[in-house]
Every structure is written in C-alpha cells, then in structure tokens.
Motif scaffolding. Structure first.
Motif, short mmCIF file in Angstrom:
data_model
loop_
_atom_site.label_atom_id
_atom_site.label_comp_id
_atom_site.label_asym_id
_atom_site.label_seq_id
_atom_site.Cartn_x
_atom_site.Cartn_y
_atom_site.Cartn_z
N MET A 1 -0.22 -1.87 16.34
CA MET A 1 0.91 -2.18 15.47
C MET A 1 1.57 -0.86 15.08
O MET A 1 0.89 0.10 14.73
CB MET A 1 0.37 -2.90 14.24
CG MET A 1 1.38 -3.33 13.27
SD MET A 1 0.60 -4.41 12.05
CE MET A 1 0.34 -3.26 10.73
N LEU A 2 2.88 -0.82 15.22
CA LEU A 2 3.58 0.44 14.90
C LEU A 2 4.48 0.21 13.71
O LEU A 2 5.16 -0.81 13.65
CB LEU A 2 4.43 0.84 16.10
CG LEU A 2 3.68 1.51 17.25
CD1 LEU A 2 4.65 1.77 18.39
CD2 LEU A 2 3.05 2.81 16.78
N MET B 1 2.79 11.51 6.28
CA MET B 1 3.39 10.19 6.07
C MET B 1 2.96 9.24 7.17
O MET B 1 2.71 8.05 6.94
CB MET B 1 4.92 10.30 6.07
CG MET B 1 5.49 10.90 4.83
SD MET B 1 4.88 10.07 3.34
CE MET B 1 5.71 8.52 3.45
N GLN B 2 2.89 9.78 8.39
CA GLN B 2 2.51 8.90 9.51
C GLN B 2 1.12 8.34 9.31
O GLN B 2 0.87 7.16 9.56
CB GLN B 2 2.58 9.68 10.83
CG GLN B 2 4.00 9.74 11.36
CD GLN B 2 4.11 10.62 12.59
OE1 GLN B 2 3.21 11.41 12.88
NE2 GLN B 2 5.23 10.50 13.29
N ALA C 1 0.45 4.52 9.28
CA ALA C 1 -0.26 4.02 10.46
C ALA C 1 -1.28 2.96 10.03
O ALA C 1 -2.07 3.19 9.12
CB ALA C 1 -0.95 5.18 11.17
N SER C 2 -1.18 1.84 10.66
CA SER C 2 -2.09 0.77 10.25
C SER C 2 -3.36 0.82 11.07
O SER C 2 -3.35 1.19 12.24
CB SER C 2 -1.41 -0.58 10.48
OG SER C 2 -2.37 -1.57 10.38
N LYS C 3 -4.42 0.44 10.41
CA LYS C 3 -5.70 0.39 11.14
C LYS C 3 -5.83 -0.96 11.86
O LYS C 3 -6.71 -1.16 12.66
CB LYS C 3 -6.87 0.54 10.15
CG LYS C 3 -6.80 1.82 9.33
CD LYS C 3 -7.14 3.04 10.17
CE LYS C 3 -6.86 4.34 9.47
NZ LYS C 3 -5.44 4.60 9.26
N ASP D 1 0.84 -1.22 0.00
CA ASP D 1 0.00 0.00 0.00
C ASP D 1 0.86 1.25 0.00
O ASP D 1 0.60 2.22 -0.71
CB ASP D 1 -0.90 0.02 1.24
CG ASP D 1 -2.00 -1.02 1.12
OD1 ASP D 1 -2.15 -1.61 0.02
OD2 ASP D 1 -2.69 -1.29 2.14
N ILE D 2 1.88 1.19 0.89
CA ILE D 2 2.74 2.37 1.01
C ILE D 2 3.46 2.63 -0.32
O ILE D 2 3.50 3.76 -0.81
CB ILE D 2 3.74 2.20 2.16
CG1 ILE D 2 2.95 2.21 3.48
CG2 ILE D 2 4.79 3.28 2.16
CD1 ILE D 2 3.77 1.81 4.69
N GLN D 3 3.98 1.54 -0.88
CA GLN D 3 4.66 1.67 -2.18
C GLN D 3 3.74 2.32 -3.20
O GLN D 3 4.11 3.24 -3.93
CB GLN D 3 5.03 0.29 -2.71
CG GLN D 3 6.38 -0.20 -2.24
CD GLN D 3 6.58 -1.64 -2.73
OE1 GLN D 3 6.32 -1.92 -3.90
NE2 GLN D 3 7.01 -2.51 -1.84
#
Ligand code: C2E
Ligand code: CA
Ligand code: CA
Length: 745
Positions: free
Chosen positions: A178-179, A165-166, A170-172, A44-46
């Motif tokens: 989860m960090l 970006m955070q 940041a995961s739901k 996702d981030i990519q």
C-alpha cells in the motif's frame, strides 16, 4: 440426457451469478475495509503531526525562556539536542531581524533564510502555528516564539525531512504494497512516498480525460478534496492492474492523505478461491458429464441387450412373439383393411422330431424352418415372420386374396421340403395352416393371431392340408364348441350320451350278423346332437378317449344284458379314435372293462379309421395294437376304406379282420368300372380272408349287386338307421322271423 444437460447448464449459470455476486460483495467489503485502514492511517498521521507541533511549541516555550538570540551557542546546542530527540532535521529559530539559529549544519538546498520568504512562516510571526511543505521533499512546522513581553519575538521552524515523513506515512499493512502520500487539494504533492511510480501515474490520471468513468470519478474526487471530504475511487492502471485510491483529509491545511492499494491485495486470495471454485465446479461438471455419458452408454447397451432378449428368439436368432406384436403395431398405422393377412404355420408332429433326433436337432430344424420362411418374406412390403412358441410360426403377409396367400404358403412348404437331410430320409414337413385377413387393422394382434390359429385348427388337423381362412362363422363354431366342451363332463355323468346300434346284415345268411355302436348326444336342453358336431371337437381336445370308453362300457353292458336275458349275442363294433394310440397301453383299459362284463371273445370289434394307417409315425404302434387286440379277444376292422387314400396295400400290411367300404364308394355305381373296382376289392379281401362290409347302403340294387360279388355284410339305411338299444333289440327279434321281408320287401 437433454434434461440433465439443461440442469447442468443452469447449475453452471447459477454458480457464475453467485460468483459475481460474491465479487461485488467482496468489492464492497474491500472498500469499507480500505476506508477503515486509510482513516486510521490518516488519524495516526494527524496525531503524529499534532504531536510534533506540540513538541515544537514546547521547544519554542523553552527557547523563550532562554531568550533570543543573546545566547546563540547555547541555543544551537539546545536546538540540536531537541532536534535529535524529536526527529527534526533541522530546528531553526528565526527572529524578526532576519537572523536565525539552526540546530545543525545544513546542505545548500536547505537554506534557513528561505523560510523568511514563506508566507506560512511569516504568519507564525503573527502568532499562528502553521505547517507547510517544500517541493514534496519535506514539510515544516512553524510556531511563534514569544518574548518576555508576550510579543512574538521569533519563529521556531521544525523541518521534517522527506525520509522522516515517509516512514511516518509508510504503512505496515499489506506487506508494504500500500502506498501513501500527502497532497494538497489541488493535487500538489506535499510528501511523496518512497516509491513514486503509482503517483506519477496518478498525475496522469489527474490530467487524463481518456475514460469517461474515470474522468467523472476524478472530478468527484477533486470536488470532494476541495470540500475536505474523504472518499475512495477505483481505477485500472496502465498495466491493467485494478487499483483503489483512497483520499482522506488530514485536517491540516488542505492536505489529504492519498493511499493507493492494488485491488488484488485484499480480494486477491478470494479471487483465487473463486477461480478455484469455478475450476472445481467445472471439473465436477465434466466428471458428472462423463459419468452421465458412461451411465447412458451402459443403460443404452443394457437396453439393447434387454431388447434383444425381449424381441429376439434365442433359438432361431430371429423375431419372437413380442417382436411380431411390435412390428404389427408399427405397420397397422398405415394398413388398409384387407391389405394384410396374419397367417400361422404349425408343424405337425413336431414332437416326433424331438423324440427321434433329440432336442438339439429339433431346435436346428425350427431355426431352419424360420429361415426358409424369412426368405419368403417381402421386406419391401413390410412382411415379417416370427416364431411364437415351440413349433408355431406367425407370418404377416401383404395382400388378402385367399388363393394368393394359399399359393405363397404352399411355396414355402415346398421350399422347406426341398431340403435334403441324410438324417431324415424321405421326411417331409406338413403344417396346420390358418390365416386371418386383417379387415380391422386396429384389432389387437393377439386377436388376429387367435383367429388364424382357430382357422388352422378348425379342420381335422391330421387329414387336411392347405391354409384355412378365418371367417365369422368360425367364431360361432368356436362358441358352440366351447359350449359343448362345457357340457361334456356333466353329460357323461348324466348318461346323456346314448349308444345307438345300426345293424350289419349278412348278405349270404340274410341274418342280422352284427351291429355298429354309434353315439348320440341327447342333451336335456340342447336336444339331439349328432356326432359330426362333437366328434371332431373331442378328437382335437382329447375328450374322445373318455367318450370311447364310455361307449365301449355301454356296449359291454348291453352285450352282458343280452347274455343275462338269454338273447342271441351278435358282435358289436365300436369306433376307436386315433387319439388312443398316443398311449401305448390303452387297450388294457378296454380289456379290463370287457373282463368286468365277461364279454365272450370275438363279440366286440374295434373300427379303426383308415387315416390312422397312413400316419407314418404311428404305424408300428397300430400294428402292435392290432396284434394285442387279437390277443385280448377283440376283432378289428378297417373303417372308412375308400374315403381317402384307399390303398390296397393296407390289407396286406395290417392284420385286420374286416374292411368297411365307405359310403362314398357306392355313390357312383352306374359305370362298369366302378362296379369292377368294388368286385376286385371284395375278391382280394376274400382271398386275404378279410371280411367285407359295405357301409351307407341305401338302395336294394346295390344290395343285390354286393351280394352278387360276394360282399359279406351291408350296413345302411336300406335295412335300418342306427337305433336305440331297445329298438334295436326289438328289430333283432322281429328280424329272425321275417328276414326275407326285410331284405326283399
Ligand atoms: P362311421 O363310423 O363311418 O359311422 C357311420 C356313419 O354313417 C354313421 O353316422 C351312420 O349313421 C351313417 N350311416 C349309416 N348308414 C347310412 C346310410 O345308409 N346313409 C347315410 N347317409 N349315412 C349312413 P353317425 O352316427 O352320424 O356317425 C358319424 C361318425 O361319427 C362315425 O362315422 C364315426 O366316425 C363317428 N362316431 C360315431 N360314434 C362314435 C363313437 O362312439 N366313437 C368314435 N370315436 N367315433 C364315433
Ligand atoms: Ca365306424
Ligand atoms: Ca365308416
């Protein structure tokens, strides 16, 4: 119980093993789940970064068409609009001359001119699309802006703030527990998460060399990251919390997405369930144990109760037959041959006690007897006593000496009779006593008890006292008795029993005045069997009554024949066993038979043996029976006088017609005293109008003496042995003619 404990421990062990397997399986699935989650997240981030890049490239394209930097205000507005839409803060357009246009006013630490010094931005002037970061606070993308001539005229930089970006990383998942952060392959933070602490600790880990395994894992992770490989490592935080650290390459520079998840998040519930399961299993086991324990106690007490029932005689509260057998078997193991004796004490006439005082008192008497005997047992020598059935007690006594055992049993009897019971005045207990010395300890107790009992019954039960010891001859005797018992009924039917008659000669008249019927058993196979071999046996088992009736019937038949044949009828006496007296109306049968044969009154006499007159329980019955005999026309004589107690009192007590002086009286006639005693007795009898018969006389001197003192009759070999009826008749006939020659040959 022991086996069950082993099973429970085994079950518990298996549960623990199973749980640890489960944990491992969960660990594996946690890892793979975590891998899925973080791979998706990094993808996702990519994608997000990629999208941003593309958006930036499109903005750069638009800027190219607008031309730089002639139209600065419109460009700033344009950039501001795009920055807002595309969430850049800010968008900065740099040109080769060192000028820039920024989409907004920026704070001091975000000096747009700084970008000119950044190498990745500079390489965008060479046409490259790049991304970079600034101190873990923000990242930026730089794309070339082409001029109309196709050369790079500037670089568009899109800064993504830390906050932006955070929110992207940041995961739901997992309620935000989860960090994630982005680092480069050297561990430099590109974008830190909003909560930094775990990553600060992570820095420690990167530097740590404390734990060997962690150090190895970290090294592997660093190697992986240098090579752009993904992975997961597990470690425990300083707080002791188990953590998973996942690293996933972002395919951008050498950046990696690092994600930290407390191991408990995924497996926490499961762990709780495992613990719960353990707890439940534990509780179940405890309950099961308690249940087993209760069962065991119940079973134990039940068994004790059963044992009590099985081994305790409820009547005496002491040992019973089963307990006796058990204790004997325990003792037998260490017993030496001849070391112990099994004895029996059987109360005589116990039935009378029950009849006279009632069952309850009878039971109390048995308990009393048991306790006295028990007192005499030497427990230290392993002795014990038990009541086997009704009034029969078995003892296991140490020692095998006959006299010693006899003495001890006499002591017991004495002790028993030392009681003073107002309900039983003058009552003394007597016992049939038998004993068997244990020569073979391995023998069944039942056999030893049988032998002791056999010994106790081997003598005339009513006459003799004292303990009788078993020996092998008793077995021979027993076998013979069994045989005779078996032959009895057949012999009655076949008339193997024959009546012999022995004359009684009147000393005054010198005539044959009477006869005694004596039975002979002439068996076709066994030959002649004498009364001494079967009378005591049949007295014990009661067959004697049948035999007496048989003899009586034969005698009636003989007398009736004499009458029919016109012969002189002389009185015949028949022996009457004491066994008849147990039946009150026994005389009726005899009277019936005599009636059938029309026997004249006074022609049959019953001989009652002396001992019966001493049986205190039957005295009244005997007295009544004698009276009844007279009523029915029978005479009665007191047999065997002098063989036992010889009480003259009997003559006055009982209304007998005659006494038969026993053979033993005349065995020692040499002394004057003996003769005097006989003379007195005869005299007394005469005064009481009781006839005297001297029995077993074998010599003429005695005959002469008896005649001189006035004795009425003599029965003995001196005149004749018992003879078969026909021989007796012949003698009778010849007698009448030659009486002198018989008496005085
Ligand atoms: P008992 O009634 O005292 O009988 C007398 C016994 O002495 C008879 O033995 C007889 O043969 C024996 N006898 C007679 N004269 C002499 C003598 O001069 N010298 C010696 N040594 N013995 C003599 P037997 O016939 O063997 O009978 C033994 C006992 O058996 C009898 O003793 C009697 O108690 C019993 N008995 C015999 N027949 C019967 C019967 O039919 N019924 C019952 N109940 N008992 C019987
Ligand atoms: Ca007799
Ligand atoms: Ca006799």
């Amino acid at each position: 119980m022991g086996l069950l404990s082993v099973i429970l421990i085994f079950v518990f062990g298996v549960s623990i093993w199973n749980a640890s397997e489960l944990r491992m399986a969960m660990n594996r699935s946690t890892r793979s789940y975590l891998n899925d989650v973080t791979t998706n997240l990094s993808r996702d981030i990519q994608e997000a970064i990629h999208n941003k890049m593309n958006s930036l490239i499109m903005v750069a394209d638009s800027v190219m068409r607008m031309g730089i930097p002639e139209n600065e205000t419109s460009i700033r507005d344009f950039l501001a609009r795009k920055a807002e839409i595309l969430e850049f803060d800010p968008l900065i357009l740099l040109d080769r001359k060192g000028d820039y246009v920024c989409s907004e006013e920026v704070s001091r630490d975000m000096d747009p001119e700084r970008f000119f010094g950044i190498s990745s931005v500079r390489s965008s002037f060479d046409g490259e699309v790049r991304a970079g970061y600034m101190g873990g606070e923000s990242i930026f993308y730089s794309v070339p802006v082409y001029g109309m001539d196709g050369t790079v005229s500037g670089v568009l930089v899109g800064v993504r703030s830390k906050k932006n970006m955070q929110s992207m990383i940041a995961s739901k998942s997992f309620n935000g527990q989860m960090l994630s952060c982005i680092v480069d392959s050297r561990g430099q933070v590109v974008i830190s998460p909003s909560e930094l602490k775990p990553f600060l600790r992570l820095d420690d880990i990167f530097r740590s060399d404390k734990e060997q395994k962690v150090v190895g894992d970290i090294r592997k992770m660093q190697d992986d990251m240098r090579m752009g490989k993904d992975g997961i490592l597990e470690f425990s935080a300083v707080t002791g919390e188990e953590l998973f650290l996942s690293y996933n390459s972002l395919d951008l520079n050498d950046w990696f997405l690092l994600t930290i998840i407390p191991a408990g998040i995924i497996s926490g519930d499961a762990n709780r369930y495992i613990l719960q399961t353990f707890f439940i299993i534990g509780i179940l086991i405890v309950i099961f144990f308690l249940f087993l324990n209760a069962m065991y106690r119940f079973y134990h007490s039940h068994r004790m109760q059963l044992e009590r029932l099985a081994f305790v005689d409820s009547l005496t509260g002491g040992a019973n037959q089963a307990a006796f057998g058990l204790r004997y078997r325990e003792l037998a193991g260490s017993m030496k041959p001849g070391g112990y004796t099994i004895a029996v004490m059987d109360v005589r006439h116990f039935k009378m006690i029950n009849e006279r005082f009632g069952i309850h008192e009878g039971n109390q008497v048995l308990a009393y007897l048991y306790h006295v005997m028990e007192r005499h047992m030497r427990a230290e020598d392993g002795e014990f006593v038990a009541r086997s059935e009704s009034d029969c007690f078995f003892l296991c006594l140490k020692g095998g000496g006959h006299q010693e055992i006899r003495d001890r049993m006499d002591d017991m009897v004495q002790d028993i009779n030392s009681f003073c019971n107002p309900d039983l005045p003058g009552y003394t207990f007597s016992f049939r006593q038998g004993a068997c010395v244990v020569e073979e300890p391995g023998l069944e107790i039942a056999i030893l008890q049988d032998r002791a009992r056999l010994a106790s019954q081997s003598r005339n039960p009513d006459l003799e006292s004292g303990c009788v010891f078993y020996d092998d001859s008793l077995t021979v005797e027993l076998k013979m008795e069994e045989e005779l018992n078996g032959l009895f009924q057949g012999s009655i039917e076949n008339h193997d029993f024959q009546v012999y008659l022995q004359p009684k000669v009147g000393l005054e008249s010198r005539a044959l005045e009477g006869a005694e019927a004596l039975v002979r058993w002439i068996h076709p196979k066994r030959g002649v069997i004498y009364p001494s071999n079967f009378i005591p046996l049949f007295e014990r088992n009661g067959k004697i009554c049948k035999l007496d009736i048989y003899v009586f019937t034969e005698v009636c038949r003989i007398i009736s024949r004499w009458e029919e044949e016109g012969k002189e009828i002389i009185p015949v006496s028949v022996n009457l066993s004491r066994q008849h007296f147990t039946d009150e109306d026994f005389l009726d049968r005899f009277a019936d038979i005599a009636g059938q044969y029309h026997i004249p009154a006074g022609m049959i006499e019953f001989e009652l043996t002396e001992s019966i007159f001493f049986d205190s329980h039957q005295i009244q019955r005997v007295r009544d029976a004698i009276q009844r005999m007279h009523e029915l026309g029978f005479a009665c004589s007191l047999d065997d006088f002098g063989s036992g107690f010889s009480s003259l009192g009997l003559l006055k007590e009982f209304d007998v017609d005659s006494i038969k002086m026993d053979r033993s009286f005349f065995l020692n006639m040499s002394g004057p005293k003996a003769r005097e005693v006989i003379a007195c007795l005869v005299d007394l009898a005469k005064r009481l109008k009781v006839k005297t018969v001297a029995e077993g006389i074998e010599d003429w001197d005695t005959v002469e003496y008896l005649k001189s003192i006035g004795c009425n009759m003599v029965q003995g070999y001196v005149f004749s042995k018992p003879l078969p009826a026909d021989a007796f008749e012949r003698l009778h006939i010849s007698w009448t003619g030659s009486i002198e020659c018989n008496i005085n040959p």
